[in-house]
Design a protein around this motif. Structure first.
Motif, PDB file in Angstrom:
ATOM      1  N   ARG A 173       4.712  19.320 114.593  1.00 32.21           N
ATOM      2  CA  ARG A 173       3.713  18.894 113.617  1.00 32.21           C
ATOM      3  C   ARG A 173       3.538  17.378 113.620  1.00 32.21           C
ATOM      4  N   SER A 216       8.767  26.540 105.822  1.00 32.29           N
ATOM      5  CA  SER A 216       7.429  26.774 106.387  1.00 32.29           C
ATOM      6  C   SER A 216       7.441  26.947 107.901  1.00 32.29           C
ATOM      7  N   ASP A 218       7.631  29.409 109.880  1.00 32.03           N
ATOM      8  CA  ASP A 218       6.803  30.491 110.397  1.00 32.03           C
ATOM      9  C   ASP A 218       5.549  30.725 109.560  1.00 32.03           C
ATOM     10  N   ASP A 220       1.650  29.309 108.279  1.00 29.08           N
ATOM     11  CA  ASP A 220       0.586  28.364 108.564  1.00 29.08           C
ATOM     12  C   ASP A 220       0.339  27.524 107.314  1.00 29.08           C
ATOM     13  N   PHE A 221      -0.624  26.604 107.398  1.00 26.86           N
ATOM     14  CA  PHE A 221      -0.832  25.664 106.294  1.00 26.86           C
ATOM     15  C   PHE A 221      -1.211  26.387 105.001  1.00 26.86           C
ATOM     16  N   GLU A 223      -0.694  29.458 104.089  1.00 24.33           N
ATOM     17  CA  GLU A 223       0.429  30.256 103.582  1.00 24.33           C
ATOM     18  C   GLU A 223       1.464  29.367 102.909  1.00 24.33           C
ATOM     19  N   THR A 224       1.679  28.178 103.459  1.00 22.66           N
ATOM     20  CA  THR A 224       2.637  27.248 102.855  1.00 22.66           C
ATOM     21  C   THR A 224       2.155  26.779 101.487  1.00 22.66           C
TER      22      THR A 224
END
Length: 242
Positions: A173, A216, A218, A220-221, A223-224
């Motif tokens: 990231r 986070s 596993d 994605d943004f 979902e986080t």
């Protein structure tokens, strides 16, 4: 200190009219800033990037040729600087003594040197004092992210969590954030090396009592962000979103 407030169109209704401080800690590259901004936007809260304050002091010291190994001089800089910072999740600006340093504080040389300020206990005490003052000015409705937020800056926050991810995920990231300008060794130093230095003065990777952990690796943004908002809901006994 310049203070502005977000004006979301339809913020989620969590503790409207009541204090809601969301304290977010975590290691480098975990997505603290981007996720915290999204959470602040979604909940209609102000936003404070405490790391930008440490970077601002670092920029001032390097620009003024203040020796970062001179603890007293660095502490004095932290006490006397006029730092202006917008407190909304949309956009970013930082000024030091009236100079716009928004882009300058994100340069690699600042990233490499900022731990010298972050591990200066006198400077840290002063910046923590300023951060707590900002929380009060925002009427305790704010998302605050950094490294000792859950235990030192806002230990009584309504929601406290550590946002973390695996080392590989964090380096990936950070690499995407910086583009192709950094080698893997440089990325490793910025992510793992800086964490090791900062960990000498603050524990930001192990959850204290009452602090949630969101991994986070596993996710994605989106979902986080959902996971963090659900932690906020659980923390104030409103239950997770459906």
């Amino acid at each position: 200190m310049f203070v502005t407030f977000p004006e979301p169109v339809i913020p989620e209704r969590i503790r409207l009219g009541k204090p809601l401080v969301v304290a977010v800690d975590g290691p480098s590259g975990s997505g603290k800033s981007s996720v915290s901004k999204a959470v602040a936007r979604r909940l209609g809260l102000a936003f404070l990037d405490t790391g930008a304050m440490y970077r601002a002091v670092t920029w001032h010291c390097l620009n003024g040729r203040i020796n970062l190994e001179n603890a007293a001089a660095v502490e004095a800089a932290a006490r006397t600087l006029d730092i202006e910072q917008n407190l909304t999740p949309d956009g970013e600006f930082v000024r030091v003594n009236g100079i716009n340093v928004t882009e300058a504080i994100r340069r690699p040389e600042i990233s490499q040197a900022v731990s010298a300020v972050a591990t200066n206990l006198g400077a840290r005490r002063e910046l923590v004092r300023r951060q707590q003052e900002i929380i009060d000015k925002c009427h305790s409705r704010i998302v605050v992210e950094g490294r000792d937020i859950t235990t030192v800056v806002a230990p009584l926050a309504e929601a406290r969590l550590i946002l973390t991810a695996s080392e590989d995920a964090r380096m990936r990231r950070r690499g995407l954030q910086l583009g192709s300008t950094q080698t893997r060794a440089q990325l490793h130093e910025q992510v793992v090396g800086r964490d090791a230095k900062d960990a000498t003065v603050v524990d930001f990777q192990r959850a204290a009592d009452g602090v949630y952990t969101v991994d986070s690796s596993d996710l994605d943004f989106a979902e986080t962000v959902d996971a963090v908002v659900n932690v906020v809901r659980l923390s104030v006994n409103e239950g997770p979103a459906a």
